[in-house]
Design a protein around this motif. Structure first.
Motif, PDB file in Angstrom:
ATOM      1  N   ARG A  66      -7.421  -0.928 117.741  1.00 47.88           N
ATOM      2  CA  ARG A  66      -8.181  -0.967 118.996  1.00 47.88           C
ATOM      3  C   ARG A  66      -8.087   0.398 119.673  1.00 47.88           C
ATOM      4  O   ARG A  66      -7.466   0.524 120.748  1.00 47.88           O
ATOM      5  CB  ARG A  66      -7.623  -2.060 119.909  1.00 47.88           C
ATOM      6  CG  ARG A  66      -7.781  -3.481 119.402  1.00 47.88           C
ATOM      7  CD  ARG A  66      -9.218  -3.945 119.528  1.00 47.88           C
ATOM      8  NE  ARG A  66      -9.391  -5.322 119.069  1.00 47.88           N
ATOM      9  CZ  ARG A  66      -9.165  -6.400 119.793  1.00 47.88           C
ATOM     10  NH1 ARG A  66      -8.732  -6.276 121.038  1.00 47.88           N
ATOM     11  NH2 ARG A  66      -9.374  -7.604 119.299  1.00 47.88           N
ATOM     12  N   PRO A  67      -8.666   1.429 119.096  1.00 55.13           N
ATOM     13  CA  PRO A  67      -8.434   2.785 119.624  1.00 55.13           C
ATOM     14  C   PRO A  67      -8.978   2.992 121.036  1.00 55.13           C
ATOM     15  O   PRO A  67      -8.345   3.681 121.842  1.00 55.13           O
ATOM     16  CB  PRO A  67      -9.138   3.683 118.597  1.00 55.13           C
ATOM     17  CG  PRO A  67     -10.130   2.798 117.921  1.00 55.13           C
ATOM     18  CD  PRO A  67      -9.529   1.435 117.906  1.00 55.13           C
ATOM     19  N   ALA A 101      -8.257   7.877 118.866  1.00 54.68           N
ATOM     20  CA  ALA A 101      -9.528   7.316 119.342  1.00 54.68           C
ATOM     21  C   ALA A 101     -10.715   8.027 118.713  1.00 54.68           C
ATOM     22  O   ALA A 101     -11.744   7.406 118.426  1.00 54.68           O
ATOM     23  CB  ALA A 101      -9.592   7.415 120.869  1.00 54.68           C
ATOM     24  N   VAL A 102     -10.596   9.325 118.485  1.00 57.08           N
ATOM     25  CA  VAL A 102     -11.678  10.071 117.837  1.00 57.08           C
ATOM     26  C   VAL A 102     -11.701   9.789 116.332  1.00 57.08           C
ATOM     27  O   VAL A 102     -12.767   9.626 115.736  1.00 57.08           O
ATOM     28  CB  VAL A 102     -11.527  11.578 118.104  1.00 57.08           C
ATOM     29  CG1 VAL A 102     -12.591  12.370 117.354  1.00 57.08           C
ATOM     30  CG2 VAL A 102     -11.619  11.857 119.596  1.00 57.08           C
ATOM     31  N   LEU A 103     -10.527   9.701 115.734  1.00 50.91           N
ATOM     32  CA  LEU A 103     -10.454   9.547 114.279  1.00 50.91           C
ATOM     33  C   LEU A 103     -10.812   8.135 113.823  1.00 50.91           C
ATOM     34  O   LEU A 103     -11.551   7.952 112.847  1.00 50.91           O
ATOM     35  CB  LEU A 103      -9.053   9.910 113.795  1.00 50.91           C
ATOM     36  CG  LEU A 103      -8.809   9.852 112.284  1.00 50.91           C
ATOM     37  CD1 LEU A 103      -9.740  10.804 111.556  1.00 50.91           C
ATOM     38  CD2 LEU A 103      -7.352  10.150 111.961  1.00 50.91           C
ATOM     39  N   GLY A 108     -19.907   6.635 118.112  1.00 52.61           N
ATOM     40  CA  GLY A 108     -20.258   7.016 119.480  1.00 52.61           C
ATOM     41  C   GLY A 108     -19.068   7.522 120.255  1.00 52.61           C
ATOM     42  O   GLY A 108     -19.154   8.542 120.966  1.00 52.61           O
ATOM     43  N   SER A 109     -17.930   6.843 120.137  1.00 49.13           N
ATOM     44  CA  SER A 109     -16.713   7.302 120.809  1.00 49.13           C
ATOM     45  C   SER A 109     -16.252   8.648 120.259  1.00 49.13           C
ATOM     46  O   SER A 109     -15.785   9.507 121.012  1.00 49.13           O
ATOM     47  CB  SER A 109     -15.604   6.257 120.645  1.00 49.13           C
ATOM     48  OG  SER A 109     -15.965   5.028 121.236  1.00 49.13           O
ATOM     49  N   ALA A 110     -16.385   8.823 118.967  1.00 50.69           N
ATOM     50  CA  ALA A 110     -15.972  10.094 118.357  1.00 50.69           C
ATOM     51  C   ALA A 110     -16.810  11.255 118.881  1.00 50.69           C
ATOM     52  O   ALA A 110     -16.323  12.392 118.955  1.00 50.69           O
ATOM     53  CB  ALA A 110     -16.081  10.005 116.839  1.00 50.69           C
ATOM     54  N   ARG A 159     -11.950  13.859 111.180  1.00 48.88           N
ATOM     55  CA  ARG A 159     -12.921  12.801 110.878  1.00 48.88           C
ATOM     56  C   ARG A 159     -14.088  13.351 110.071  1.00 48.88           C
ATOM     57  O   ARG A 159     -14.566  12.698 109.127  1.00 48.88           O
ATOM     58  CB  ARG A 159     -13.423  12.174 112.166  1.00 48.88           C
ATOM     59  CG  ARG A 159     -14.415  11.036 111.923  1.00 48.88           C
ATOM     60  CD  ARG A 159     -14.789  10.361 113.215  1.00 48.88           C
ATOM     61  NE  ARG A 159     -15.684   9.234 112.967  1.00 48.88           N
ATOM     62  CZ  ARG A 159     -15.551   8.036 113.478  1.00 48.88           C
ATOM     63  NH1 ARG A 159     -14.529   7.762 114.290  1.00 48.88           N
ATOM     64  NH2 ARG A 159     -16.417   7.074 113.217  1.00 48.88           N
ATOM     65  N   ASN A 160     -14.567  14.519 110.433  1.00 46.59           N
ATOM     66  CA  ASN A 160     -15.669  15.124 109.675  1.00 46.59           C
ATOM     67  C   ASN A 160     -15.261  15.378 108.228  1.00 46.59           C
ATOM     68  O   ASN A 160     -16.037  15.113 107.293  1.00 46.59           O
ATOM     69  CB  ASN A 160     -16.114  16.426 110.330  1.00 46.59           C
ATOM     70  CG  ASN A 160     -17.014  16.194 111.528  1.00 46.59           C
ATOM     71  OD1 ASN A 160     -17.573  15.115 111.689  1.00 46.59           O
ATOM     72  ND2 ASN A 160     -17.150  17.191 112.386  1.00 46.59           N
TER      73      ASN A 160
END
Length: 401
Positions: A66-67, A101-103, A108-110, A159-160
């Protein structure tokens, strides 16, 4: 019924426990982020730092499952920590929540979190300098960027790279799958081609052997038996030679061997002569002009060969007519044989010959028909194949007429 919370990942449990223990150690030795007289420290009791620390470590349990919820709750815990003397472990765990939270969050959040943290960093840099007119205000912006924007940017980069690696792995799997499909199709096509060649080359000889051996066994006539044995021997030798040639081609993978010449329409007279030896009354009506494309000649030759084999096995006594005509950019092959009850011995058929002839015509974009019909001479079986002389241009029904 309330939804069950997802089970924390074991690595998240380790991070949460490690952060909590580290914060307790700092609290135990009395090491805080700010002094008691700091303007932000509204609550100067030492135990107050434990509440944000406990909440932040609890958020770490859901950093992966649940980031977004963990980040929002962690932000409130960080604000609460700012109102106390502060604990460095709480701040460090908050940076991990931003990174997670980004990963692990939604796309959309990222995208939004780095933008929001970048905007907060700019405001935290410009506002203190503009309000205090002192260069020390830049330190606030630097600290804010270190706590918020830096982990967000790091998560975005990771993440990218992860998405790129997943895309490349998926592309590699798709490429391997397509290659396997191509290989399977190539093997299937080659097996079908070899099956057609083997059937067309050997079936004629074996059918003649079967029919003449049956005749020799059923008729008590030395002359007939002698003639039948001669035909059997001739077909056995020719069939064995064809089999040896085909096996040699299959076994020779050196690439140095010259490929065997494919049969052409020039060999039709020899083919028909062999059919006459086997007992067929065959005539040829050829009006196909000059030399045709090699695939067309091979297909026409094999269709005639298989039709003669079928006539030898199944046709009633009478004349077999082979006609080749060229018109409207196509070669038409027509074989007509008597159709009806047969008094003599006959060889069994499997239907593979008709399938092979239809496949040969279809590979050239042509058409194939076979079936009984009537004529002035009586009932007959007709095989008709129309083969386009230009590959890839199938013949329409109008062109066949």
């Amino acid at each position: 019924m309330a939804p069950r919370l997802p089970r924390p990942h074991r690595d998240d449990v380790r991070i949460a426990v490690g952060g909590l223990l580290g914060g307790l150690c700092l609290w135990g030795v009395g090491l805080y982020s700010r002094t008691a007289d700091d303007a932000l420290a509204r609550v100067d009791q030492g135990w107050a730092v434990l509440v944000p620390l406990a909440v932040m470590s609890g958020c770490e349990l859901f950093r992966r499952s649940r980031p977004r919820t963990a980040l929002l709750t962690g932000t409130l815990a960080l604000v609460a920590d700012l109102l106390t003397r502060g604990n460095l472990a709480t701040v460090v765990m908050f940076t991990d929540l931003v990174y997670a939270a980004v990963l692990y969050g939604s796309p959309g959040s990222a995208r939004r979190i780095p933008r929001i943290t970048g905007l907060v960093t700019v405001i935290a840099t410009v506002w203190p300098v503009a309000a205090w007119h002192r260069a020390e205000g830049l330190l606030i912006g630097a600290f804010t960027g270190l706590v918020t924007f830096t982990p967000a940017a790091t998560g975005w980069i990771v993440r990218n790279h992860r998405d790129t690696a997943d895309a490349e792995r998926l592309r590699a799997e798709q490429t391997a799958l397509l290659a396997e499909i191509d290989r399977t199709q190539a093997v299937t096509a080659e097996r079908a081609r070899m099956a057609r060649e083997l059937h067309d080359m050997v079936a004629n000889h074996l059918s003649a052997i079967a029919i003449h051996s049956t005749a020799a066994l059923s008729l008590d006539d030395p002359r007939t038996s002698q003639d039948a044995l001669a035909v059997i021997r001739e077909n056995s030798v020719e069939g064995l030679a064809e089999m040896r040639r085909l096996i040699g081609i299959l076994r020779d993978d050196s690439g140095d061997r010259e490929p065997a010449a494919a049969p052409t329409l020039d060999g039709l007279e020899a083919l028909l002569a062999g059919a006459r030896v086997n007992g067929l009354d065959v005539t040829l009506e050829a009006a196909h002009g000059e030399r045709l494309p090699a695939p067309v000649e091979l297909a026409a030759y094999r269709i005639v060969q298989e039709s003669l084999t079928n006539a030898l096995k199944h046709a009633a006594p009478g004349r077999v007519t082979v006609a080749l005509t060229r018109a409207d950019g196509a070669l038409t092959v027509r074989i007509t044989s008597p159709y009806g009850d047969r008094g003599g011995p006959r060889a069994p058929g499997s239907g593979a010959g008709l399938v092979g002839m239809r496949e040969r015509a279809a590979l050239l974009g042509g058409t194939f028909e076979a079936g009984p019909g009537g004529s002035s001479a009586g009932r007959s079986w007709t095989v008709r194949a129309t083969l386009p002389l230009t590959r890839g241009e199938p013949v329409t029904r109008g062109e066949e007429a």
